[in-house]
Motif scaffolding. Structure first.
Motif, PDB file in Angstrom:
ATOM      1  N   UNK A  88       0.861  -1.391   0.168  1.00 47.86           N
ATOM      2  CA  UNK A  88       0.254   0.042   0.288  1.00 47.86           C
ATOM      3  C   UNK A  88       0.948   1.270  -0.074  1.00 47.86           C
ATOM      4  N   UNK A  89       1.862   1.432   0.424  1.00 51.08           N
ATOM      5  CA  UNK A  89       3.027   2.388   0.647  1.00 51.08           C
ATOM      6  C   UNK A  89       3.907   2.466  -0.837  1.00 51.08           C
ATOM      7  N   UNK A  90       3.935   0.926  -0.980  1.00 51.98           N
ATOM      8  CA  UNK A  90       5.407   1.185  -2.306  1.00 51.98           C
ATOM      9  C   UNK A  90       4.121   1.869  -3.258  1.00 51.98           C
ATOM     10  N   UNK A  91       2.904   1.271  -3.388  1.00 51.67           N
ATOM     11  CA  UNK A  91       2.067   2.099  -4.708  1.00 51.67           C
ATOM     12  C   UNK A  91       2.930   3.391  -4.574  1.00 51.67           C
ATOM     13  N   UNK A  92       2.530   4.017  -4.627  1.00 49.69           N
ATOM     14  CA  UNK A  92       2.501   5.838  -4.889  1.00 49.69           C
ATOM     15  C   UNK A  92       4.339   6.312  -5.444  1.00 49.69           C
ATOM     16  N   UNK A  93       5.249   5.587  -4.834  1.00 45.77           N
ATOM     17  CA  UNK A  93       6.359   5.181  -5.454  1.00 45.77           C
ATOM     18  C   UNK A  93       6.650   4.829  -7.126  1.00 45.77           C
ATOM     19  N   UNK A  94       5.855   3.087  -7.700  1.00 44.85           N
ATOM     20  CA  UNK A  94       5.639   2.976  -8.563  1.00 44.85           C
ATOM     21  C   UNK A  94       6.193   4.061 -10.076  1.00 44.85           C
ATOM     22  N   UNK A  95       6.813   3.562 -11.234  1.00 44.21           N
ATOM     23  CA  UNK A  95       7.805   4.411 -12.045  1.00 44.21           C
ATOM     24  C   UNK A  95       6.887   3.903 -13.139  1.00 44.21           C
ATOM     25  N   UNK A  96       7.514   2.780 -13.359  1.00 45.02           N
ATOM     26  CA  UNK A  96       7.526   2.107 -14.165  1.00 45.02           C
ATOM     27  C   UNK A  96       5.994   0.604 -13.589  1.00 45.02           C
ATOM     28  N   UNK A  97       5.710   0.531 -14.624  1.00 49.62           N
ATOM     29  CA  UNK A  97       4.101  -0.856 -14.915  1.00 49.62           C
ATOM     30  C   UNK A  97       4.855  -2.019 -15.831  1.00 49.62           C
ATOM     31  N   UNK A  98       4.609  -2.891 -16.290  1.00 50.52           N
ATOM     32  CA  UNK A  98       4.707  -3.765 -17.654  1.00 50.52           C
ATOM     33  C   UNK A  98       3.665  -4.401 -16.941  1.00 50.52           C
ATOM     34  N   UNK A  99       2.971  -4.380 -17.878  1.00 48.59           N
ATOM     35  CA  UNK A  99       1.844  -5.874 -18.529  1.00 48.59           C
ATOM     36  C   UNK A  99       1.590  -6.743 -19.338  1.00 48.59           C
ATOM     37  N   UNK A 100       1.948  -7.864 -19.178  1.00 48.69           N
ATOM     38  CA  UNK A 100       1.166  -8.611 -20.250  1.00 48.69           C
ATOM     39  C   UNK A 100       0.278  -8.810 -20.956  1.00 48.69           C
ATOM     40  N   UNK A 101       0.808  -8.445 -22.258  1.00 46.43           N
ATOM     41  CA  UNK A 101      -0.470  -8.965 -23.268  1.00 46.43           C
ATOM     42  C   UNK A 101      -1.857  -9.335 -23.072  1.00 46.43           C
ATOM     43  N   UNK A 102      -1.600 -11.007 -23.468  1.00 42.58           N
ATOM     44  CA  UNK A 102      -2.984 -11.837 -23.573  1.00 42.58           C
ATOM     45  C   UNK A 102      -3.064 -11.789 -22.145  1.00 42.58           C
ATOM     46  N   UNK A 103      -4.878 -11.997 -21.577  1.00 43.43           N
ATOM     47  CA  UNK A 103      -5.613 -11.452 -20.770  1.00 43.43           C
ATOM     48  C   UNK A 103      -5.349 -10.327 -19.746  1.00 43.43           C
TER      49      UNK A 103
END
Length: 828
Positions: A514-529
């Motif tokens: 919950x605390x680390x969420x505010x620090x996200x700089x990159x979000x990698x997303x799998x494609x399928x599904x």
């Protein structure tokens, strides 16, 4: 690396495949064809110097080379490592641990017990810390797990240690009682009833003590009677009455405080009860009886108010269980329907649900159609249409039609029960700021004692000041120095944030995420599904070899039918729709990141991507041109071939989820950069990437490639990874936060992810980041309030402008302020 583990069950690995480069791959030593049955063993070790994620990461890296290890579970609080393996001898594990200076102490599971205690008096981290101090040094105790929400505690210990553990807990006077052992289910424990009568009586006595003290100082009553000369029986009553009333008030309202304070001191731990006991006793010794009584009364009142406020945060999660009805209508053997307690309903039972009813258990609809409100589970505001074959969940509401369903999970194993359990367990995963506050408070309280002592003795000894005013100032310092508001500020905010997320269909597995969420700089997303629906359709069929169309489709679909991968399913489903007869396949094998193979009519055939074609045989230029033409249209190409030639090209296309583009836009506004990862070809990946608007994409990735991308991104900041919770395991495990598309509460997603999106809606991630930022903001506000108020009153005290009762009111006010502010997180 985060404290989590990912494993692939044998039943899942056998029929999985990598029929194209867009598969959700995992490393070959984890994800390959397995025998029908696997004999797995378990080894449990206590590792004394494993105290933080740094050591955990070191151990994971060292043991990852032992391919026979199927699963590793870490418990840093208990310093325990659990390893599931297929080894005949665990010597290699122990030697590997010794080589990195992690001396393992084997724990015999048959000789380890788990006892559950209800602890009525455990309502905040102060009591938790006292229990740890008492039990952890004991011989035979291997670990403790606390649940402040339920006021329960699990103790892992040797069987012989149980009597001493019970005796030690009894000495702490927290109302600890053994509920059961061996991890049996426990009922929630109600907090002890508040003794309002004693508090009220003590308060009245304290007020009258103050009144009589003022009358004594004035020398007369408001009517002019000279009270100081009123001495019936030769005793000046007014001189003793304030003291008598105050002492009675202190005993009546402060007995439990003195008892708790003495227990804490006896166990070499200073807490708020010890502070107040010393402060009140000191005030009485120097003759400030009314003030001592008032301090004790106000302190007890503040404790009650704090407990009630904290219960509100706890109940935000616990009340979810009340969403499921106590009884449901079940079909009986004689064909009749009867109301049955949900705890007595067996898996496989047939249940009837009427319009407007709450669904009592998880199940699959067998007959009927309706719209179901799934907001309690997924946070969706719009009811979802359900018909035969669809899944329903306990706690959701049947809006319109009636239907029947077959039960798939018991009352204690329903989706909502697992969610509640996961959130309760999440409280044990403290956020960094919460761990900092706990450590700070541990040293802060003794420091306040030392400061108060120095203030009491240095001015009289070195500066010639009077003793009584100096001691009084020191006592005020003790009262205002209470760390209660500071300690409470973090857990109430974290629990409120977890509750708010759960209501929105976001399951967060601990305060740290919950605390680390505010620090996200990159979000990698799998494609399928993840970005796409994960249900591709076959769009093209190109016959390139000597086989006739029907036979080629039959053989290709026969191999594809052995896999659960979406691309394979598209080929198999298309054949089924066209009534194509399938044939037998032997020696089915997955080729990670490339495809699958199998033997048909004593000949080996392959179904896979362009990379697999090039490995098995030469890809003719004209064939490659056909593949490129289809790929430029954004399609995934799968070829069916043997060692001689390619017989068929299948083109499969996936569709983008309606919410994906909006979610990516919301992430950009939140300042998070997005990267799509896929094993698919560049043309197909580019088409999807442009459609949803991700910042960049990587195509043609194998499992280790995805893992390397996460490592690369991690060098520049916090990185999150979104996948299905199992097949993207290596990348999810390496990411700072692993997000699983939980498909409305599947077991694996809830158990393995850091954050599970209960309705597979990517828009939940921007909401999670917003909630993380809001919760952290509230935490900072609370800490600032708590320390700021103390700083102001420390200054006023040193200036001689503060009194003890003012200090108590300030401390109570600070506690109430941080609790009320922390509860705001539930409404974010």
């Amino acid at each position: 690396m985060n404290n989590r583990n990912f494993a692939v069950a044998p039943s899942e690995t056998k029929e999985q495949c990598s029929c194209c480069s867009s598969c959700h791959e995992v490393p070959e030593h984890i994800y390959q064809e397995q025998p029908e049955e696997i004999s797995s063993s378990r080894a449990v070790y206590i590792i004394a110097n494993m105290c933080c994620p740094v050591e955990e990461a070191l151990i994971r890296k060292k043991l990852s080379g032992i391919t026979e290890i199927t699963e590793m579970k870490f418990n840093l609080m208990k310093r325990m490592l659990t390893i599931d393996h297929e080894l005949t001898d665990t010597t290699c594990i122990e030697e590997a641990l010794h080589s990195i200076n992690m001396a393992p102490q084997p724990v015999s599971q048959s000789n380890e017990s788990v006892s559950v205690f209800s602890v009525a008096g455990m309502c905040c981290p102060a009591e938790e810390g006292l229990i740890k101090t008492k039990l952890l040094p004991m011989t035979g105790v291997t670990g403790l797990e606390f649940n402040l929400m339920k006021r329960t505690m699990k103790v892992r210990h040797s069987p012989a240690a149980l009597p001493e553990i019970s005796k030690a807990l009894h000495s702490l006077n927290m109302g600890a009682e053994l509920i059961n052992d061996n991890n049996e289910e426990t009922n929630d424990l109600k907090a002890p009833e508040t003794q309002w009568g004693k508090i009220a009586a003590a308060g009245i006595l304290a007020v009258f003590s103050e009144i009589f003290e003022l009358m004594h100082d004035w020398g007369s009553t408001p009517l002019g009677f000279d009270i100081n000369n009123w001495s019936p029986w030769g005793v000046n009553v007014i001189s003793y009455l304030p003291m008598i009333l105050a002492v009675i008030a202190i005993i009546l309202g402060g007995f439990s405080t003195y008892k708790k304070g003495w227990i804490a001191v006896k166990n070499m731990r200073l807490n708020i009860n010890a502070l107040m006991s010393v402060a009140v006793t000191g005030a009485a010794i120097i003759g400030q009886y009314p003030e001592a009584a008032m301090v004790m009364v106000l302190f007890n009142l503040s404790e009650v108010i704090e407990a009630k406020a904290l219960d509100r945060a706890r109940n935000a999660i616990k009340n979810l269980m009340a969403l499921a009805p106590e009884t449901i209508t079940v079909l009986q053997e004689d064909g009749t329907w009867a109301e049955v307690d949900i705890r007595e309903v067996a898996i496989g039972a047939n249940v009837r649900v009427k319009p407007g009813e709450r669904i009592g258990l998880d199940g699959v609809i067998t007959d009927g159609h309706s719209a179901v409100n799934q907001a309690p589970i997924t946070g969706e505001s719009i009811p979802v249409e359900k018909s035969a074959g669809d899944t329903v969940f306990a706690g959701t509401i049947n809006e319109s039609g009636s239907f029947r369903f077959q039960v798939t999970a018991g009352a204690t194993d329903s989706a909502i029960a697992r969610i509640i359990h996961a959130v309760e367990e999440a409280q044990g995963s403290r956020a960094p700021i919460q761990r900092f506050i706990d450590i700070f408070a541990k040293y802060y309280t003794p420091a306040v004692f030392i400061a108060a002592f120095l203030i009491a003795v240095i001015p009289p000894i070195l500066m010639g000041h009077e003793w009584i005013p100096s001691i009084y100032t020191a006592l005020v310092i003790l009262v205002i120095g209470c760390p209660c508001a500071l300690v409470i500020s973090t857990p109430v905010t974290i629990v409120s944030g977890l509750a708010a997320a759960t209501k929105a269909g976001i399951l967060i597995k601990g305060g740290i995420f919950l605390e680390q969420g505010r620090k996200l700089e990159w979000l990698a997303l799998d494609k399928t599904g993840t970005i796409t629906n994960g249900k591709p359709k076959q769009t093209d069929f190109v016959l390139t070899g000597s086989l006739d169309r029907t036979k080629a489709v039959s053989m290709a679909a026969s191999i594809a039918g052995r896999s659960d991968h979406p691309v394979s399913r598209a080929i198999a489903d298309n054949a089924k729709e066209n009534n194509i007869t399938l044939t037998d396949v032997r020696d089915f094998k997955a080729i990670p990141g490339r495809g699958v193979s199998g033997i048909i009519n004593e000949q080996k055939w392959y179904l896979g991507n362009k990379n697999l074609i090039k490995e098995i045989l030469k890809c003719p230029p004209e064939l490659e041109e056909k593949i490129i033409t289809l790929e430029k249209r954004g399609k995934t190409i799968v070829a069916f071939f043997n060692n001689a030639e390619v017989q068929v090209l299948f083109a499969v296309e996936d569709t983008v989820k309606n919410t994906s583009a909006q979610a990516i836009s919301m992430l950009k506004k939140a300042g998070v950069k997005t990267l799509m990862l896929t094993g698919d070809n560049e043309h197909a990946a580019k088409a999807i990437a442009e459609q949803v608007g991700v910042d960049s994409f990587r195509s043609g990735l194998l499992p280790e490639d995805k893992l390397n991308v996460i490592k690369e991104l991690g060098k520049s900041g916090k990185v999150g990874m979104v996948g299905d919770g199992i097949n993207d395991a290596p990348a999810l495990a390496k990411a700072d936060i692993g997000f699983a598309m939980a498909a409305a509460g599947t077991d694996t997603a809830i158990e393995t992810a850091d954050v599970a999106l209960m309705d597979d809606d990517l828009r939940k991630i921007p909401h999670f980041i917003k909630l993380s930022k809001a919760s952290f903001g509230i935490l900072v506000q609370n800490i600032t309030f708590a320390l700021g108020i103390k700083a102001v009153f420390f200054t006023l005290t040193l200036m001689g402008a503060a009194t003890m009762w003012m200090a108590v009111l300030a401390d109570v006010g600070a506690s109430m302020l941080v609790i009320a502010n922390g509860l705001r997180a539930m409404h974010k």
